[in-house]
Design an enzyme around this catalytic site. Structure first.
Site, short mmCIF file in Angstrom:
data_model
loop_
_atom_site.label_atom_id
_atom_site.label_comp_id
_atom_site.label_asym_id
_atom_site.label_seq_id
_atom_site.Cartn_x
_atom_site.Cartn_y
_atom_site.Cartn_z
N LYS A 84 1.01 -1.25 -0.12
CA LYS A 84 0.05 -0.11 -0.03
C LYS A 84 0.67 1.23 0.08
CE LYS A 84 -3.73 2.14 2.71
NZ LYS A 84 -4.45 2.07 4.00
N SER A 159 -9.14 2.74 3.28
CA SER A 159 -8.19 3.17 2.54
C SER A 159 -7.35 2.38 1.80
CB SER A 159 -7.51 4.22 3.19
OG SER A 159 -6.67 3.56 4.30
N SER A 183 -9.78 0.36 7.45
CA SER A 183 -9.15 0.33 6.02
C SER A 183 -8.80 -0.80 5.43
CB SER A 183 -8.04 1.64 6.32
OG SER A 183 -8.47 2.74 6.41
#
Length: 480
Positions: A84, A159, A183
């Protein structure tokens, strides 16, 4: 005929160790799929083909030597795993999902990346995230939105939306994510995946962006429980300087082994209402949790319905801490004007928060953690597991949550979208999103299981039991 991306991550690792598949072959397969499909999926903000090919070649050399010498290799050796774009990989662009960081190149690895390297995994690239990971969609000013492969008109959530979109679309076998308010679990639900938010202190947050509040942790997104457990084994572990440390597994045990163990008979509390006053839960989300409660009873567990009292003070405390966290990343000179409205809004509010207000908010979250221990999950009298929908709504249309004209409303809408998830960040407890339900229209709906502090192993065993009873990995979106 099965293709390489049809194999689970553990199957790919086994094939590499046996010499049946080359890490180079695996890497080229995924790079080709990324090049062909990612424009419509929006999973990656940066693809790293040169790094991937070099790491794959090194992994193949190591695998060949291990076979000659009869040495064991880690289970995910040679398997591609993207990172990520809130975590740093030395020599690779790290945008934090922000135009203000569009040209930022990391100079060192975060600990999770060091562990991924040591496990022999291959970096395909950096997956997309909203700016600074602050919202529950994955829409930024750098790349197209991350979309759930089950309906490309809908958001992958956030996210860690890019990570989830990559795995669900077959652009990676599994992925690294992070979770500060849901997330990992939000995009796992939106994309039909299994995601683990570990206990506070299970995975080292350092060395570059330590979160002293304890809200944020790193974890895996995968198609199967076993794959996610294997990646958690890679990521888990403390490092010097870590502010928290979760209880270690007994010597010699792994999370992957717990995916093969029966969980025993458990006491489960089925949370029927959102813990935020006024939030309506979609009927399909309710049905997903209700059917899971019935399945757990069929599997021999004791399930009771439970309504948590609405707690506006906890919500206010969480928002205060989130606003302060938004100010931590320094913005380069002149970069403030490049920030999105939500980021500017949160940073302005966070900058006005006094130290006393911040400390009081942290204390409120610690008090909630104590309440969970004392009342809900006390050994012998409480519950082993809390069951709820992961989200209060189905995957939203792209743009359905983002609100540049009214960022305060956007953040309020985030709370209504994901009212169940932040409890586990505030308390530091582990939680997983399990893809047990799909709507008649084919949209995935996750259910969430929350466990006692430090008991990821128990959640993994229970999730594997549910997976065996109602397998989901064979369900694949049309673009697969």
């Amino acid at each position: 005929m099965a293709q390489l991306h049809d194999l689970t991550a553990l199957e790919q690792g086994a094939a590499v160790r046996a010499g049946e598949v080359s890490p180079v072959e695996l890497t080229e397969h995924y790079l080709e799929r990324i090049g062909r499909l990612d424009a419509g999926v929006g999973a990656f903000v940066t693809v790293t083909p040169e790094t991937a090919r070099k790491q794959a070649a090194d992994a193949e050399s190591a695998a060949s030597a291990a076979r000659r010498e009869g040495r064991a290799l880690p289970p995910l050796h040679g398997v591609p795993v993207p990172v990520k774009d809130l975590s740093q990989v030395a020599g690779v662009r790290c945008t934090m999902g922000s135009a203000a960081y569009a040209d930022n190149v990391a100079t060192m690895d975060d600990h999770v990346v060091t562990r991924l390297r040591a496990a022999g995994t291959v970096l395909l690239g950096k997956t997309s995230t909203p700016e600074f990971g602050l919202s529950s969609h994955t829409e930024n000013a750098l790349v197209p939105p991350a979309r759930t492969p089950w309906d490309l008109g809908r958001s992958a959530g956030g996210s860690s939306g890019g990570a989830a979109a990559a795995v669900a679309a077959g652009l990676a076998p599994l992925a690294h994510g992070s979770d500060g308010g849901g997330s990992i679990r939000i995009p796992a639900s939106a994309c039909g995946l299994f995601g683990i938010k570990p206990s506070r202190g299970r995975v080292s947050p350092g060395p570059l962006l330590h979160d002293v509040t304890g809200l944020v942790t790193h974890g895996p997104l995968a198609r199967t429980v076993a794959d996610a457990a294997a990646l958690l084994d890679v990521l888990a572990g403390q490092m010097p300087g870590d502010p928290y440390a979760a209880p270690a597994l007994p010597p010699g045990e792994t999370f992957a082994e717990h995916a093969r163990r029966a969980p025993g008979r458990l006491r489960v509390a089925h949370i029927t209402e959102a813990p935020i006053p006024g939030v309506e839960v979609h009927p399909e989300c309710r049905r997903a949790a209700r059917e899971t409660a019935d399945l757990l009873r069929e599997l021999g567990h004791d399930v009771e319905e439970l309504t948590l009292p609405g707690d506006e003070s906890l919500g206010r405390a969480f928002v205060t801490v989130w606003e302060v966290l938004s100010t931590v990343l320094p913005v380069p000179p002149g970069g403030e004007k490049l920030l999105l409205p939500l980021t500017r809004h949160l940073r302005e509010r966070g900058a006005r928060t006094t130290g006393t207000e911040f400390a009081a908010a942290l204390q409120r979250m610690r008090g909630t953690a104590q309440l969970v221990d004392d009342v809900l999950q006390a050994p012998g009298t409480g519950y082993d597991v809390l069951l709820s929908p992961t989200l209060a709504r189905l995957p939203l249309p792209v743009g359905g949550l983002r609100n540049d004209d009214d960022p305060e409303q956007e953040f309020a809408d985030v709370a209504g979208f994901t009212p169940f998830c932040p409890l586990y960040n505030a308390t530091g407890r582990p939680a997983v999103s399990v893809p047990l339900h799909w709507t008649p229209e084919g949209l995935p709906v996750g259910i969430m299981l929350g466990g006692r502090y430090g008991d990821e192993a128990g959640l993994i065993s229970l999730s594997a039991q549910l997976e065996a009873a109602r397998p989901w990995a064979g369900r694949r979106p049309a673009l697969w």
